[in-house]
Design a protein around this motif. Sequence first.
Motif, PDB file in Angstrom:
ATOM      1  N   LEU A 157       0.831  -1.208   0.000  1.00  0.00           N
ATOM      2  CA  LEU A 157       0.000   0.000   0.000  1.00  0.00           C
ATOM      3  C   LEU A 157       0.863   1.255   0.000  1.00  0.00           C
ATOM      4  O   LEU A 157       0.587   2.211  -0.715  1.00  0.00           O
ATOM      5  CB  LEU A 157      -0.909   0.028   1.234  1.00  0.00           C
ATOM      6  CG  LEU A 157      -2.137  -0.854   1.208  1.00  0.00           C
ATOM      7  CD1 LEU A 157      -2.777  -0.900   2.587  1.00  0.00           C
ATOM      8  CD2 LEU A 157      -3.129  -0.370   0.169  1.00  0.00           C
ATOM      9  N   SER A 158       1.907   1.238   0.829  1.00  0.00           N
ATOM     10  CA  SER A 158       2.778   2.409   0.926  1.00  0.00           C
ATOM     11  C   SER A 158       3.514   2.683  -0.376  1.00  0.00           C
ATOM     12  O   SER A 158       3.885   3.812  -0.659  1.00  0.00           O
ATOM     13  CB  SER A 158       3.800   2.211   2.048  1.00  0.00           C
ATOM     14  OG  SER A 158       3.145   2.110   3.285  1.00  0.00           O
ATOM     15  N   ASP A 159       3.741   1.642  -1.171  1.00  0.00           N
ATOM     16  CA  ASP A 159       4.451   1.793  -2.444  1.00  0.00           C
ATOM     17  C   ASP A 159       3.566   2.307  -3.574  1.00  0.00           C
ATOM     18  O   ASP A 159       4.073   2.669  -4.632  1.00  0.00           O
ATOM     19  CB  ASP A 159       5.060   0.451  -2.878  1.00  0.00           C
ATOM     20  CG  ASP A 159       6.292   0.084  -2.069  1.00  0.00           C
ATOM     21  OD1 ASP A 159       6.858   0.970  -1.414  1.00  0.00           O
ATOM     22  OD2 ASP A 159       6.672  -1.104  -2.098  1.00  0.00           O
ATOM     23  N   HIS A 169      -3.398   5.487   7.923  1.00  0.00           N
ATOM     24  CA  HIS A 169      -4.768   5.190   8.359  1.00  0.00           C
ATOM     25  C   HIS A 169      -5.060   3.694   8.215  1.00  0.00           C
ATOM     26  O   HIS A 169      -5.607   3.066   9.130  1.00  0.00           O
ATOM     27  CB  HIS A 169      -5.772   6.016   7.550  1.00  0.00           C
ATOM     28  CG  HIS A 169      -7.185   5.558   7.726  1.00  0.00           C
ATOM     29  ND1 HIS A 169      -7.884   5.733   8.903  1.00  0.00           N
ATOM     30  CD2 HIS A 169      -8.021   4.904   6.880  1.00  0.00           C
ATOM     31  CE1 HIS A 169      -9.095   5.199   8.770  1.00  0.00           C
ATOM     32  NE2 HIS A 169      -9.200   4.700   7.551  1.00  0.00           N
ATOM     33  N   LEU A 170      -4.680   3.127   7.077  1.00  0.00           N
ATOM     34  CA  LEU A 170      -4.952   1.713   6.848  1.00  0.00           C
ATOM     35  C   LEU A 170      -4.122   0.821   7.765  1.00  0.00           C
ATOM     36  O   LEU A 170      -4.576  -0.245   8.168  1.00  0.00           O
ATOM     37  CB  LEU A 170      -4.738   1.368   5.375  1.00  0.00           C
ATOM     38  CG  LEU A 170      -5.770   2.028   4.454  1.00  0.00           C
ATOM     39  CD1 LEU A 170      -5.405   1.815   2.995  1.00  0.00           C
ATOM     40  CD2 LEU A 170      -7.166   1.536   4.737  1.00  0.00           C
ATOM     41  N   PHE A 171      -2.913   1.275   8.128  1.00  0.00           N
ATOM     42  CA  PHE A 171      -2.134   0.535   9.123  1.00  0.00           C
ATOM     43  C   PHE A 171      -2.934   0.461  10.431  1.00  0.00           C
ATOM     44  O   PHE A 171      -3.038  -0.609  11.036  1.00  0.00           O
ATOM     45  CB  PHE A 171      -0.774   1.198   9.384  1.00  0.00           C
ATOM     46  CG  PHE A 171      -0.001   0.491  10.454  1.00  0.00           C
ATOM     47  CD1 PHE A 171       0.881  -0.516  10.131  1.00  0.00           C
ATOM     48  CD2 PHE A 171      -0.189   0.807  11.799  1.00  0.00           C
ATOM     49  CE1 PHE A 171       1.573  -1.208  11.126  1.00  0.00           C
ATOM     50  CE2 PHE A 171       0.493   0.128  12.792  1.00  0.00           C
ATOM     51  CZ  PHE A 171       1.374  -0.883  12.454  1.00  0.00           C
ATOM     52  N   ALA A 186      -3.551   0.445  21.893  1.00  0.00           N
ATOM     53  CA  ALA A 186      -2.314   0.645  21.138  1.00  0.00           C
ATOM     54  C   ALA A 186      -2.552   1.453  19.867  1.00  0.00           C
ATOM     55  O   ALA A 186      -1.664   2.131  19.394  1.00  0.00           O
ATOM     56  CB  ALA A 186      -1.676  -0.690  20.790  1.00  0.00           C
ATOM     57  N   THR A 187      -3.720   1.373  19.293  1.00  0.00           N
ATOM     58  CA  THR A 187      -3.978   2.091  18.049  1.00  0.00           C
ATOM     59  C   THR A 187      -5.038   3.177  18.207  1.00  0.00           C
ATOM     60  O   THR A 187      -5.236   3.973  17.320  1.00  0.00           O
ATOM     61  CB  THR A 187      -4.482   1.122  16.960  1.00  0.00           C
ATOM     62  OG1 THR A 187      -5.704   0.547  17.390  1.00  0.00           O
ATOM     63  CG2 THR A 187      -3.466   0.061  16.648  1.00  0.00           C
ATOM     64  N   GLY A 188      -5.713   3.167  19.321  1.00  0.00           N
ATOM     65  CA  GLY A 188      -6.780   4.139  19.517  1.00  0.00           C
ATOM     66  C   GLY A 188      -8.047   3.766  18.801  1.00  0.00           C
ATOM     67  O   GLY A 188      -8.948   4.576  18.656  1.00  0.00           O
ATOM     68  N   THR A 189      -8.141   2.533  18.336  1.00  0.00           N
ATOM     69  CA  THR A 189      -9.324   2.095  17.599  1.00  0.00           C
ATOM     70  C   THR A 189     -10.099   1.116  18.431  1.00  0.00           C
ATOM     71  O   THR A 189      -9.650   0.648  19.463  1.00  0.00           O
ATOM     72  CB  THR A 189      -8.922   1.425  16.281  1.00  0.00           C
ATOM     73  OG1 THR A 189      -8.144   0.281  16.594  1.00  0.00           O
ATOM     74  CG2 THR A 189      -8.161   2.357  15.385  1.00  0.00           C
ATOM     75  N   THR A 190     -11.264   0.796  17.962  1.00  0.00           N
ATOM     76  CA  THR A 190     -12.068  -0.221  18.630  1.00  0.00           C
ATOM     77  C   THR A 190     -12.409  -1.284  17.615  1.00  0.00           C
ATOM     78  O   THR A 190     -12.904  -0.986  16.540  1.00  0.00           O
ATOM     79  CB  THR A 190     -13.384   0.409  19.153  1.00  0.00           C
ATOM     80  OG1 THR A 190     -13.044   1.474  20.028  1.00  0.00           O
ATOM     81  CG2 THR A 190     -14.198  -0.621  19.890  1.00  0.00           C
ATOM     82  N   ALA A 191     -12.092  -2.511  17.957  1.00  0.00           N
ATOM     83  CA  ALA A 191     -12.427  -3.621  17.061  1.00  0.00           C
ATOM     84  C   ALA A 191     -13.095  -4.700  17.879  1.00  0.00           C
ATOM     85  O   ALA A 191     -12.763  -4.900  19.033  1.00  0.00           O
ATOM     86  CB  ALA A 191     -11.148  -4.172  16.418  1.00  0.00           C
ATOM     87  N   PRO A 192     -14.039  -5.383  17.296  1.00  0.00           N
ATOM     88  CA  PRO A 192     -14.712  -6.432  18.037  1.00  0.00           C
ATOM     89  C   PRO A 192     -13.808  -7.622  18.255  1.00  0.00           C
ATOM     90  O   PRO A 192     -12.882  -7.848  17.486  1.00  0.00           O
ATOM     91  CB  PRO A 192     -15.880  -6.802  17.115  1.00  0.00           C
ATOM     92  CG  PRO A 192     -15.409  -6.435  15.753  1.00  0.00           C
ATOM     93  CD  PRO A 192     -14.528  -5.243  15.931  1.00  0.00           C
TER      94      PRO A 192
END
Length: 196
Positions: A157-159, A169-171, A186-192
Amino acid sequence: MRADARKNHDHLLAVAGTAIAEQGVDVSLRDVARRADVGLATLLRHFPTREALLDALLRTRFDELTARAGELETSSPSEDALVSWLRDCVACAHEYRGVTALMAAALEDAESALHASCVAMRAAGARLLTRAQAAGTARTDIDGTDLFALVAALAWLSDQTSLAPRADHLFDVVAGAILTSAGNSATGTTAPRPRP
């Protein structure tokens, strides 16, 4: 190795690293020699093949990532260690354009000069993942091979020029998907949590 030979060797590696960062792993050895201001014969005396050059350059970096995993394992909470190491791996793979295909091939080819370093690096990541899984902070339906594949995907993606602005963002999205609710600080996100 004599001091002057070591200096030349290190200079060639530094120049090759820059060339590969700019042009990818298929960079011409003649171009590397020209940039280093040496003849092709001099480059070939130090590195008789492209794989020998890539091995010397990448093995050091892969070994650093393996050592970094060990440091993180003893100094950071499991979820932070996993995300930090994942970020470092993606940065390395992005730094040397085209290296993800080389790493994947080296994992499958026991005769490759990079095989041992790639296997050790993947195993180090797998240990961090297993540690996070045991702590309940990472989903349990992925393994070290999956983690390695995610590194390759994120580096790809970075390339991509059109996608590079979205890479960070995708990381975070991918890291959030790896971590369970307990580990998402660790990422500040919420995942189930993954389904059993």
